[in-house]
Design a protein around this motif. Structure first.
Motif, PDB file in Angstrom:
ATOM      1  N   UNK A  40      41.937  46.021  11.632  1.00 50.35           N
ATOM      2  CA  UNK A  40      42.984  46.075  13.052  1.00 50.35           C
ATOM      3  C   UNK A  40      43.971  44.371  13.530  1.00 50.35           C
ATOM      4  N   UNK A  41      43.592  43.146  12.552  1.00 52.84           N
ATOM      5  CA  UNK A  41      43.792  42.321  12.603  1.00 52.84           C
ATOM      6  C   UNK A  41      45.457  41.904  12.136  1.00 52.84           C
ATOM      7  N   UNK A  42      44.918  42.737  11.199  1.00 47.66           N
ATOM      8  CA  UNK A  42      46.220  43.751  10.188  1.00 47.66           C
ATOM      9  C   UNK A  42      47.656  44.121  11.349  1.00 47.66           C
ATOM     10  N   UNK A  43      47.569  45.258  12.082  1.00 55.76           N
ATOM     11  CA  UNK A  43      48.010  45.980  13.378  1.00 55.76           C
ATOM     12  C   UNK A  43      48.739  44.598  13.910  1.00 55.76           C
ATOM     13  N   UNK A  44      47.566  43.674  14.715  1.00 56.45           N
ATOM     14  CA  UNK A  44      47.886  43.539  15.663  1.00 56.45           C
ATOM     15  C   UNK A  44      48.871  42.500  15.536  1.00 56.45           C
ATOM     16  N   UNK A  45      49.153  41.837  14.101  1.00 52.75           N
ATOM     17  CA  UNK A  45      50.436  40.808  14.121  1.00 52.75           C
ATOM     18  C   UNK A  45      51.819  41.868  13.069  1.00 52.75           C
ATOM     19  N   UNK A  46      51.481  42.525  12.665  1.00 51.44           N
ATOM     20  CA  UNK A  46      52.614  43.610  12.714  1.00 51.44           C
ATOM     21  C   UNK A  46      53.012  44.235  13.839  1.00 51.44           C
ATOM     22  N   UNK A  47      52.536  44.977  15.009  1.00 50.82           N
ATOM     23  CA  UNK A  47      52.928  45.698  16.016  1.00 50.82           C
ATOM     24  C   UNK A  47      53.337  44.409  17.090  1.00 50.82           C
ATOM     25  N   UNK A  48      52.457  43.385  16.723  1.00 54.01           N
ATOM     26  CA  UNK A  48      53.283  41.968  17.748  1.00 54.01           C
ATOM     27  C   UNK A  48      53.983  41.464  17.261  1.00 54.01           C
TER      28      UNK A  48
END
Length: 315
Positions: free
Chosen positions: A250-258
């Motif tokens: 999820x941390x990777x998703x937050x960074x990219x989508x953010x």
């Protein structure tokens, strides 16, 4: 829609975007790993308390040394974090004040002391309060860097990467002790595990993560990054190892989508990462196979349908 996916990586912006994503993954991963154990201990708001109360530690160290070196700032912040935890426990155990009230009294008072110290004694110095509160991960590419294997790596990325490695090693080495003390400190003591040392060690680890994170995401948004990965992962699994792994994903998703959301709206990258995290939490909350709103609604509908079909159902 096409611009939403491609804009951060076009017109020479890809290198800056890459470091924002790398830093976002590191910050979210380190916060998520520690945050899971705060949630287990029902101490989610302690992260909030420490993130605010480290300000007087930083201010006092600066006033004593007249230096803004990273080592001194970290030392002051760690000391303030431990004092915060000790003060909360002291007030709670030596009065009739409940723990949440002791936490509120402690961190608001310490934060106010930090604001006063900076306003009175250091207002002429570039000790940026907005940076402390909100951070700015978007500037990571423009910071001083170190050439390693032909790649210019910003110093803040190196520090955050080192913090994540240290946190991962400590969690791996003391996993059993942290888990047992999180569920039952009395049982841990009877098994010979020093529950107090583990508790304060975890708080030191939390302080370290917050100190190096708020440079990028600020003392306020770091709270969301401590809590969102763990709470979202807990909706999908009941096993802690799975939750820890899901937190990293999820941390990777937050960074990219953010990054993409911030580029589209021309807004704060850290804020956009938190909004992306909350959006994912809502989606998982709805579709979670065991605890989701959708499956719960279906179960209630089937229950009512069974009761209507069988008048004797439910007594």
């Amino acid at each position: 829609m096409r611009n939403f996916f491609t804009a951060p990586w076009m017109d020479g912006a890809w290198e800056s975007s890459m470091w924002i994503v790398v830093m976002g993954v590191l910050v979210n991963s380190a916060c998520g790993l520690v945050g899971n154990f705060l949630i287990l201990r029902k101490m989610a708001l302690v992260g909030d308390a420490i993130s605010h109360s480290i300000l007087p530690g930083i201010a006092i160290v600066f006033l004593m040394s007249n230096s803004r070196s990273t080592g001194l700032m970290v030392t002051g912040a760690l000391a303030a974090g431990l004092v915060t935890v000790w003060l909360i426990e002291f007030i709670h155990t030596n009065s009739r004040v409940k723990k949440d009230a002791a936490l509120g009294v402690t961190f608001t008072t310490l934060f106010a002391i930090g604001v006063i110290l900076i306003s009175v004694f250091a207002d002429h110095v570039d000790l940026d309060l907005e940076c402390v509160l909100y951070g700015e991960i978007g500037f990571v590419y423009f910071e001083d860097s170190q050439l390693i294997l032909g790649l210019d790596i910003p110093w803040s990325v190196l520090r955050m990467g080192g913090t994540l490695v240290l946190v991962s090693l400590l969690v791996f080495a003391f996993y059993k002790e942290i888990v047992v003390t999180s569920f039952d400190s009395g049982l841990a003591t009877s098994l010979g595990i020093p529950a107090g040392w583990i508790h304060y060690g975890l708080m030191m680890m939390l302080s370290l993560v917050i100190v190096f994170s708020f440079e990028s995401v600020g003392a306020i948004l770091v709270i969301a990054m401590l809590i969102l990965p763990g709470t979202t992962a807990a909706l999908l699994s009941e096993r802690l190892p799975h939750i820890l792994i899901l937190s990293l994903v999820f941390s990777a998703y937050y960074a990219i989508s953010g990054l993409h959301l911030a580029t589209l709206l021309n807004c704060s990258h850290a804020g956009a990462m938190v909004v992306s995290g909350f959006s994912l939490f809502c989606l998982v909350w709805i579709i979670s196979p065991k605890r989701g709103l959708l499956i719960q609604s279906i179960k209630r509908y089937r229950g009512r349908k069974s009761a209507a079909a069988d008048p004797g159902f439910g007594g």
